[in-house]
Design a protein around this motif. Structure first.
Motif, short mmCIF file in Angstrom:
data_model
loop_
_atom_site.label_atom_id
_atom_site.label_comp_id
_atom_site.label_asym_id
_atom_site.label_seq_id
_atom_site.Cartn_x
_atom_site.Cartn_y
_atom_site.Cartn_z
N ALA A 234 -50.94 42.29 -61.66
CA ALA A 234 -50.09 43.47 -61.78
C ALA A 234 -49.54 43.89 -60.42
O ALA A 234 -48.38 44.29 -60.30
N ALA A 235 -50.36 43.78 -59.40
CA ALA A 235 -49.95 44.22 -58.06
C ALA A 235 -49.11 43.20 -57.32
O ALA A 235 -48.17 43.56 -56.59
N GLU A 236 -49.39 41.91 -57.54
CA GLU A 236 -48.77 40.87 -56.71
C GLU A 236 -47.85 39.93 -57.46
O GLU A 236 -47.15 39.12 -56.84
N GLY A 237 -47.84 39.98 -58.80
CA GLY A 237 -47.04 39.04 -59.56
C GLY A 237 -47.74 37.70 -59.67
O GLY A 237 -48.93 37.56 -59.38
N PRO A 238 -47.00 36.65 -60.05
CA PRO A 238 -47.63 35.34 -60.27
C PRO A 238 -48.24 34.73 -59.02
O PRO A 238 -49.09 33.85 -59.11
N SER A 239 -47.83 35.18 -57.83
CA SER A 239 -48.43 34.63 -56.61
C SER A 239 -49.92 34.93 -56.54
O SER A 239 -50.67 34.21 -55.88
N ALA A 240 -50.37 35.99 -57.25
CA ALA A 240 -51.80 36.30 -57.28
C ALA A 240 -52.59 35.17 -57.93
O ALA A 240 -53.77 34.97 -57.61
N LEU A 242 -51.18 31.82 -58.25
CA LEU A 242 -50.77 30.51 -57.74
C LEU A 242 -50.94 30.36 -56.23
O LEU A 242 -50.67 29.31 -55.67
N GLU A 243 -51.38 31.43 -55.57
CA GLU A 243 -51.68 31.39 -54.15
C GLU A 243 -52.93 32.21 -53.90
O GLU A 243 -53.35 33.02 -54.72
N GLY A 244 -53.55 32.02 -52.76
CA GLY A 244 -54.67 32.86 -52.38
C GLY A 244 -55.99 32.48 -53.03
O GLY A 244 -56.19 31.34 -53.47
N PRO A 245 -56.92 33.44 -53.11
CA PRO A 245 -58.29 33.14 -53.56
C PRO A 245 -58.38 32.58 -54.97
O PRO A 245 -59.22 31.69 -55.22
N ILE A 246 -57.57 33.08 -55.92
CA ILE A 246 -57.66 32.56 -57.29
C ILE A 246 -57.18 31.12 -57.33
O ILE A 246 -57.78 30.26 -57.98
N ALA A 247 -56.09 30.83 -56.62
CA ALA A 247 -55.59 29.45 -56.56
C ALA A 247 -56.64 28.53 -55.95
O ALA A 247 -56.86 27.41 -56.43
N GLN A 248 -57.30 28.99 -54.90
CA GLN A 248 -58.34 28.17 -54.27
C GLN A 248 -59.48 27.93 -55.25
O GLN A 248 -60.03 26.81 -55.31
N ALA A 249 -59.84 28.95 -56.03
CA ALA A 249 -60.91 28.79 -57.01
C ALA A 249 -60.52 27.78 -58.08
O ALA A 249 -61.37 27.00 -58.54
N ILE A 250 -59.24 27.79 -58.49
CA ILE A 250 -58.77 26.82 -59.47
C ILE A 250 -58.91 25.40 -58.92
O ILE A 250 -59.44 24.49 -59.58
N VAL A 251 -58.44 25.20 -57.69
CA VAL A 251 -58.51 23.87 -57.08
C VAL A 251 -59.97 23.43 -56.95
O VAL A 251 -60.33 22.29 -57.29
N ASP A 252 -60.81 24.32 -56.46
CA ASP A 252 -62.22 23.96 -56.27
C ASP A 252 -62.88 23.59 -57.60
O ASP A 252 -63.63 22.60 -57.67
N ARG A 253 -62.62 24.37 -58.63
CA ARG A 253 -63.28 24.11 -59.92
C ARG A 253 -62.82 22.79 -60.52
O ARG A 253 -63.60 22.06 -61.15
N LEU A 254 -61.56 22.44 -60.32
CA LEU A 254 -61.03 21.22 -60.91
C LEU A 254 -61.39 19.98 -60.10
O LEU A 254 -61.27 18.86 -60.61
N HIS A 255 -61.83 20.17 -58.90
CA HIS A 255 -62.25 19.02 -58.08
C HIS A 255 -63.71 18.64 -58.33
O HIS A 255 -64.20 17.67 -57.77
N GLU A 256 -64.39 19.41 -59.19
CA GLU A 256 -65.79 19.12 -59.48
C GLU A 256 -65.90 18.09 -60.60
O GLU A 256 -65.01 17.95 -61.43
N GLY A 257 -67.00 17.35 -60.61
CA GLY A 257 -67.27 16.42 -61.70
C GLY A 257 -66.90 14.99 -61.41
O GLY A 257 -66.38 14.65 -60.33
N ASP A 258 -67.15 14.13 -62.38
CA ASP A 258 -66.96 12.69 -62.20
C ASP A 258 -65.50 12.27 -62.17
O ASP A 258 -65.17 11.24 -61.57
N LEU A 259 -64.64 13.00 -62.84
CA LEU A 259 -63.21 12.67 -62.88
C LEU A 259 -62.43 13.85 -62.34
O LEU A 259 -61.76 14.59 -63.08
N PRO A 260 -62.46 14.07 -61.03
CA PRO A 260 -61.84 15.26 -60.45
C PRO A 260 -60.32 15.19 -60.49
O PRO A 260 -59.72 14.13 -60.50
#
Length: 580
Positions: A234-240, A242-260
């Motif tokens: 609400a405060a930042e728009g879609p950049s909230a 696709l960038e910043g801490p949430i984006a980093q969390a997405i990347v980190d979570r998807l890099h986990e496991g046998d088929l990252p």
């Protein structure tokens, strides 16, 4: 999908509608879901039809506060992502078709997910060179595409919104903080053993109560992480996202496991939705508008135009011949769609050839009153050489329609792909598994890639096909759409046939049984058709088996004489249509 609990004889209204046909054709009573009355509202007040009443109320609040149809769509999606996370969410994608009442223009917005820049054609192949099992691919980090729904809604809202973006998330934030009542449908998904996602660690943690038991219908579920995420959006728009801490969390979570995944912060940051004129074509005295490929909406238009060459309009839903014609049109529709539709940035989609009247007339000759062998794909003008498609596409999706008091309209289909996406969560929302919408096998024996083969930066083909229909004066007449994986096209086609060929009201049309015919496979709502209709259809080669059900989630709105809006919500799900 939950089995319909209550089956009744076809409503009196349907019987009256088709009484004159009894002398012309064999008529068979259908079972029907518990009848709902058609919902009506003055067009000057507006209407919302969506898959959960809490989302409907959020949309209506925005309209009451002076917001537009697109403003309401933002609020509806934010709530659906919380209360119906098995179907759509902040981590997914969507297609939106918008009718502008002032200009009469219909615009299509494409928020489909993209494959990361590191994706390749062998992404879903094992060490032996063979395609991975669907479940293995689904649960892996590789299944997630760059999410596009929020960015797409932001684009549309900047162009057609009337109120501030940061006012559109109040309902979702409050429901996430205070808690919402778990619906029977969500409870069924939480406790399902048919799909693997509910047993994944993130889903188990979210859906388990402090006493160690799973949430059930009627329990109150809170999601403070989701509340914080929508506050940031609400405060930042879609950049909230696709960038910043949430984006980093997405990347980190998807890099986990046998088929990252190979997804990067740059993949997220550089995502751009698409917009442009919708794909609109004449049909009967109307104009039908859908998103452009890689949506499959053009297939519905093709099927509607093929059915003009049949007598389906002189029949009705109590006539087994009518259902046979519908099923055979679907088979032709899918044969062409499966062969040719893909991301137009990567493959030539012969849109004009597929919808050319002469080509449509030739393809319509394959629609027969008795089923035969599966129809081959056609060769329209401009068709490229592409290989056999082997896409699998389950149905975790939702649809909604909004008409605002000014007459602007949104028809939007939105998804995380499978049930709870790939089962992984960040920020209180599930990540999608849209990349499993690609064909796993990149090339066939002749070396020709499928139109929907995987490539870096490519958007997978989608069956999502939100529809807007204009009358002969170019004014808004109707909007309809459904979830359902590759069956979306059949569901949408059935509803359109029900309203525009068989003269049903919107509620009757979306409540009709479904038949889905693709290649050699038939499926349908066996109980709703009933034993007599099943026997009649099976005698014609439309082999629907006892016990089959189809989990459509159709929502629709149509303008009736006197400037009245008439809405319908699929009784197979929990949605409602409601006017202001």
């Amino acid at each position: 999908m939950r089995r319909l609990a209550s089956l009744l004889a076809i409503s009196a209204a349907l019987q009256l509608t088709f009484a004159p046909l009894a002398a012309q054709a064999e008529t068979i009573a259908l079972g029907m879901p518990t009848p709902r009355p058609a919902v009506t509202s003055p067009a000057s007040k507006g209407m919302v039809a969506a898959a959960n009443p809490l989302a409907v109320e959020a949309g209506l609040r925005v309209l009451r506060d002076g917001g537009s149809a697109v403003d309401a769509a933002v609020a509806i999606q934010a709530v659906l992502g919380l209360v119906e996370p098995q179907s759509s969410g902040l981590g997914g994608g969507a297609f939106l078709v918008f009718y502008d009442a002032k200009t009469g223009k219909v615009t299509a917005y494409d928020g489909r997910e993209k494959a990361p820049s590191g994706a390749g054609p062998d992404m879903f192949l094992g060490a032996d060179g063979k395609p991975l099992s669907f479940v293995t691919a689904l649960l892996s980090g590789r299944s997630t595409g760059v999410p596009g729904a929020v960015a797409m809604l932001s684009m549309a809202q900047k162009e057609h919104g009337k109120v501030a973006w940061n006012t559109l998330f109040k309902d979702a934030e409050k429901l996430a903080d205070d808690g919402f009542v778990v619906s029977p449908r969500l409870a069924g998904m939480i406790n399902s053993t048919r799909a693997p996602q509910p047993s994944q660690p993130d889903a188990v943690k979210y859906f388990t109560k402090p006493d160690g038991t799973r949430y059930q219908a009627g329990d109150v579920l809170k999601n403070p992480a989701y509340a914080e995420t929508v506050r940031k959006i609400a405060a930042e728009g879609p950049s909230a996202l696709l960038e910043g801490p949430i984006a980093q969390a997405i990347v980190d979570r998807l890099h986990e496991g046998d088929l990252p995944s190979s997804i990067t912060l740059e993949d997220l940051k550089t995502y751009k939705p698409r917009s442009g004129d919708a794909l609109c074509r004449p049909w009967k005295v109307y104009t039908v508008c859908v998103p452009n490929p890689q949506s499959s909406g053009l297939a519905v238009i093709q099927a509607l135009r093929m059915l003009e060459h049949t007598d389906i309009g002189k029949r009705g839903p109590t006539d087994p011949v009518a259902w046979t014609l519908l099923a055979q049109a679907e088979r032709v529709m899918y044969a062409d769609r499966d062969r040719y539709v893909g991301d137009p940035d990567f493959v030539t989609v012969p849109v004009d050839g597929l919808l050319d009247p002469q080509y449509v007339a030739e393809r319509a000759k394959l629609i027969t009153t008795t089923a035969g062998a599966p129809p081959p794909f056609g060769l329209p003008k401009g068709a490229p050489k592409v290989g056999v498609d082997k896409t699998q596409e389950p149905g975790g999706t939702t649809h909604f329609v909004v008409v605002d008091p000014q007459g602007n309209v949104v028809s939007m289909t939105t998804t995380v792909e499978s049930l709870f996406g790939n089962g992984r969560m960040v920020g209180g929302f599930f990540l999608n598994n849209q990349l499993t919408d690609f064909s796993f096998s990149p090339k066939e024996k002749d070396g020709a890639p499928a139109a929907n083969a995987i490539a870096a930066g490519k958007r997978p083909r989608s069956s999502m096909a939100p529809i807007i229909v204009l009358d002969k004066k170019g004014k808004f007449l109707a909007a309809v759409g459904s979830p359902g994986g590759n069956a979306i096209l059949s569901y949408n086609l059935k509803a359109m046939v029900g309203v525009f060929y068989w003269g049903l009201n919107m509620q009757q049309a979306v409540s009709l049984p479904n038949v889905v015919a693709r290649g050699e496979t038939y499926s349908g709502d066996a109980d709703l058709f009933g034993p007599e209709m099943l026997a009649a259809l099976n005698a014609r080669g439309v082999n629907i088996k006892v016990g089959q059900i189809e989990g459509s989630g159709l929502q629709g709105v149509i303008v009736r004489p006197g400037a009245m809006l008439e809405g319908g919500a699929d009784p197979r799900r929990e949605g409602v249509a409601k006017g202001l």
